[in-house]
Design an enzyme around this catalytic site. Sequence first.
Site, PDB file in Angstrom:
ATOM      1  N   SER A 125      33.923  47.780  39.478  1.00 40.06           N
ATOM      2  CA  SER A 125      33.059  47.780  38.304  1.00 40.06           C
ATOM      3  C   SER A 125      32.538  49.188  38.006  1.00 40.06           C
ATOM      4  CB  SER A 125      31.916  46.780  38.498  1.00 40.06           C
ATOM      5  OG  SER A 125      31.179  46.606  37.318  1.00 40.06           O
ATOM      6  N   ASP A 155      38.361  46.048  37.788  1.00 41.27           N
ATOM      7  CA  ASP A 155      37.639  45.703  36.570  1.00 41.27           C
ATOM      8  C   ASP A 155      36.550  46.740  36.274  1.00 41.27           C
ATOM      9  OD1 ASP A 155      37.798  43.906  34.407  1.00 41.27           O
ATOM     10  OD2 ASP A 155      35.888  43.018  34.955  1.00 41.27           O
ATOM     11  N   HIS A 190      34.768  38.676  36.202  1.00 38.25           N
ATOM     12  CA  HIS A 190      34.586  40.085  36.547  1.00 38.25           C
ATOM     13  C   HIS A 190      35.019  40.369  37.986  1.00 38.25           C
ATOM     14  CE1 HIS A 190      33.118  44.091  36.096  1.00 38.25           C
ATOM     15  NE2 HIS A 190      32.013  43.938  36.797  1.00 38.25           N
TER      16      HIS A 190
END
Length: 457
Positions: free
Chosen positions: A170, A194, A265
């Site tokens: 992330s 991601d 996610h």
Amino acid sequence: MSQGHKMILLCAFTVFITSLVLGVKDRHPDECADLNNTTWQEYRQRRVKLQVQYLLLTRKNLDCAQAFTEESLTEGQRLSYFNISRPTKVIVHGYRALGSKPSWIKELAWSLLRAQDVNVVVVDWIYGASFAYNLVVENYKEVAVQISVLINQLQKHGCKLGSFHFIGVSLGAHVAGFVGTLFEGKIGRITGLDPAGPMFKGADTFDRLDPSDAQFVDAIHTDSDYFGISIPVGHVDFFLNGGKDQTGCARSRFASMYGYVICDHMRALHVYMSALNSSCPLIGIPCSSYEEFLKGNCVDCGVFRGSCPAIGLTENSGISVSPVPKEQKLFLLTSSTSPFCAHHVLLRLEVSPLDKSAEVEVTLRTESLGREQRVRLQTDTTVYRTVLTHPLPLCEIQTIELKNTGSRFYRQGDIHVKSVCVSQIPSNRQDVPLCVNNIHIRRGAPWSHDFVQVCDY
């Protein structure tokens, strides 16, 4: 470099020096290290926003992480498990909304160590990554500067920049990207799981992960419509199931909070760990869009001279062409559970012209498994191509079944199928499609055909 960028680096370095002075409390050499937790009250009272620490895991200390600093390698200190002659994987976590330590860190580290004999360094920046997202984004470059100081120190001990592989989750992907920027793209590899989207989708490449940040950059996208980024950020970008909604993740807010909020996610992380642990390949097919991929208009990897990129630790994702193309969108379908692998099959259906719309259900069946795909037939089209998945390779498919499911009175009654063919994706010149010709399907009367074939493993 602009004056503003210089100020950012200067401020970040000041924070680094301050954090060394205030420091993380010293540990006894034999004490196992762990990531920090923080609370909202501690966050408000803390004098220094950033207190970055590093944890080291190797095959020699799998169950007891070692607090790691440059001093760990100098004479007079307890010998570190860090081996300068081995590659180093650097794990960087992302935003922590509640100030808790990531529960997946050890599993990812263990997966890496099972796959390769390496040093795994975990970057713990929980104190700067928690609670207010907009303030956390203000911290990420400072964290990158601190990491770059450690990398510089390791270089002095003989580590090569090309031996470092950053794995950023992330927001951690952009931290890794800025480390790469500071080293002018000489870091060996960066993998973004991601990469974060909010506040980065319109950012300049200087401020986010991009292909110039390392010798090779790969990314996995699983939530590009919410928490992830929707644009390619690496040399190759794997968009799983289109990069948005993932199979097995809840689509309703009345389901579990995890399933509804962050399942998509975090799927990139779980797929990556599965790829490290599994023998089944997760291969991406280059295509301009997910829609074109699903239509079966992209079936090979010609841009890579036939070698399809794979998720995992293979050098350059298995790409042999040089230079490696940049910002290549790759698409693949996955199953809903580990190991997430699925074999891609191209279905081509040609029918005679229809008077009314219709629907055909196509099932590829083995002795114990069946996978269905429904194809909507329109009056203005006679050839249909679509990509579907099956848990087993095409050579193990024993039966193909067709069923006219148009039960409503305004649907086509009988359908004449000129041909139905299935072929493996990615395709190569040696592959021969499995085809059946001249089929008449009556409403409510299923049709099937058995294949006789042998897998050549």
